[in-house]
Design an enzyme around this catalytic site. Sequence first.
Site, PDB file in Angstrom:
ATOM      1  N   ALA A  37       0.865  -1.193   0.000  1.00 51.50           N
ATOM      2  CA  ALA A  37       0.000   0.000   0.000  1.00 51.50           C
ATOM      3  C   ALA A  37       0.900   1.241   0.000  1.00 51.50           C
ATOM      4  O   ALA A  37       0.793   2.125   0.851  1.00 51.50           O
ATOM      5  CB  ALA A  37      -0.959  -0.016   1.183  1.00 51.50           C
ATOM      6  N   LEU A  38       1.783   1.262  -0.965  1.00 48.67           N
ATOM      7  CA  LEU A  38       2.871   2.237  -0.975  1.00 48.67           C
ATOM      8  C   LEU A  38       2.375   3.651  -1.261  1.00 48.67           C
ATOM      9  O   LEU A  38       1.451   3.852  -2.037  1.00 48.67           O
ATOM     10  CB  LEU A  38       3.909   1.830  -2.027  1.00 48.67           C
ATOM     11  CG  LEU A  38       4.484   0.420  -1.869  1.00 48.67           C
ATOM     12  CD1 LEU A  38       5.490   0.136  -2.978  1.00 48.67           C
ATOM     13  CD2 LEU A  38       5.132   0.232  -0.504  1.00 48.67           C
ATOM     14  N   HIS A  42       6.952   5.833   1.434  1.00 49.75           N
ATOM     15  CA  HIS A  42       7.778   4.674   1.068  1.00 49.75           C
ATOM     16  C   HIS A  42       8.713   5.034  -0.089  1.00 49.75           C
ATOM     17  O   HIS A  42       9.873   4.651  -0.107  1.00 49.75           O
ATOM     18  CB  HIS A  42       6.903   3.504   0.605  1.00 49.75           C
ATOM     19  CG  HIS A  42       5.944   2.998   1.642  1.00 49.75           C
ATOM     20  ND1 HIS A  42       4.596   3.230   1.579  1.00 49.75           N
ATOM     21  CD2 HIS A  42       6.147   2.253   2.752  1.00 49.75           C
ATOM     22  CE1 HIS A  42       3.992   2.657   2.604  1.00 49.75           C
ATOM     23  NE2 HIS A  42       4.917   2.050   3.342  1.00 49.75           N
ATOM     24  N   GLY A 152      11.007   4.953   7.928  1.00 48.01           N
ATOM     25  CA  GLY A 152      10.442   6.304   7.994  1.00 48.01           C
ATOM     26  C   GLY A 152      10.311   6.782   9.432  1.00 48.01           C
ATOM     27  O   GLY A 152       9.949   6.007  10.325  1.00 48.01           O
TER      28      GLY A 152
END
Length: 285
Positions: A37-38, A42, A152
């Site tokens: 679910a980029l 990402h 992240g």
Amino acid sequence: MTSKQIQTIRTRDDLFRMISQIRQKRSTIGFVPTMGALHEGHLSLVRESKQQCDFTVVSIFVNPTQFSPDEDLDQYPRPLDNDLQLLQQEGVDLVFLPDNQELYPADCSTSIKPPLVAGKLEGESRPTHFAGVATVVLKLLNLTQCDIAYFGQKDYQQVKVVQHLVRDLNHPSKIVMCPIARAEDGLALSSRNIYLSAEERQIATCLNRTLQETMQMIAEGETDGRAIMAHMTQALIEGGVTETDYAVIADAESLEFLEQVSRPAVLLVAAMVGETRLIDNCLIT
Ligand code: PAF
């Protein structure tokens, strides 16, 4: 002209073979672990890896062991075709797509007891979460044999857990934390943002607003940790969140609550907006 299909690998054996070939060429390997679910967050990690390393591997694996039974494992978005297209556009060299059996074979009983920093904040609300994260991240670091793995800052506590994990177990991969990617209105990008209704999406902006206001308060001289926490909690409630899970100022390394502001520190918030749990943070250096 049709562009070349991105290379995908599904098994540990194939990955080992591929990585040994890369290693023979003495190329540096950058790795971005994801659950798919980029989004731009990402992709910013991928770009960092592409800049710093010769060969970039991305994994897509929705890791069941980091979800508790009441969490969204089954509903977690899995838009694989779109993810692969995005990674192809970024020029990723290899995507690892294991299934559950590949990473957790039936007789697999070894897991990681996560470092101390896992016990607070997220660890209090989600007691089994970081054991699952630490276990799968170590498996993936071992499999990819990466020089650098990119995470992240949005999941700040996760980055600390992984950094302490590799330090404590003498793992050679370097862990790099990349800045939070935000929408124009400041909302931290997250795969779970798609669960928000239009109204909730508006309310969700109050997490970043609260952090920014609090940074301002600290810049103007506030040093009392409890006053800062009270301010953040109040601002989140006024912003319309359904429930505040935590709103703290903590030491940036140990994540211990700070009675008095010292640097480096981090402001961390977690709140429910409707049924969706959101987190955000801001470093004070
Ligand atoms: O941050 C995530 O997406 C996951 O926790 C990770 C690091 C891919 C492990 O499953």
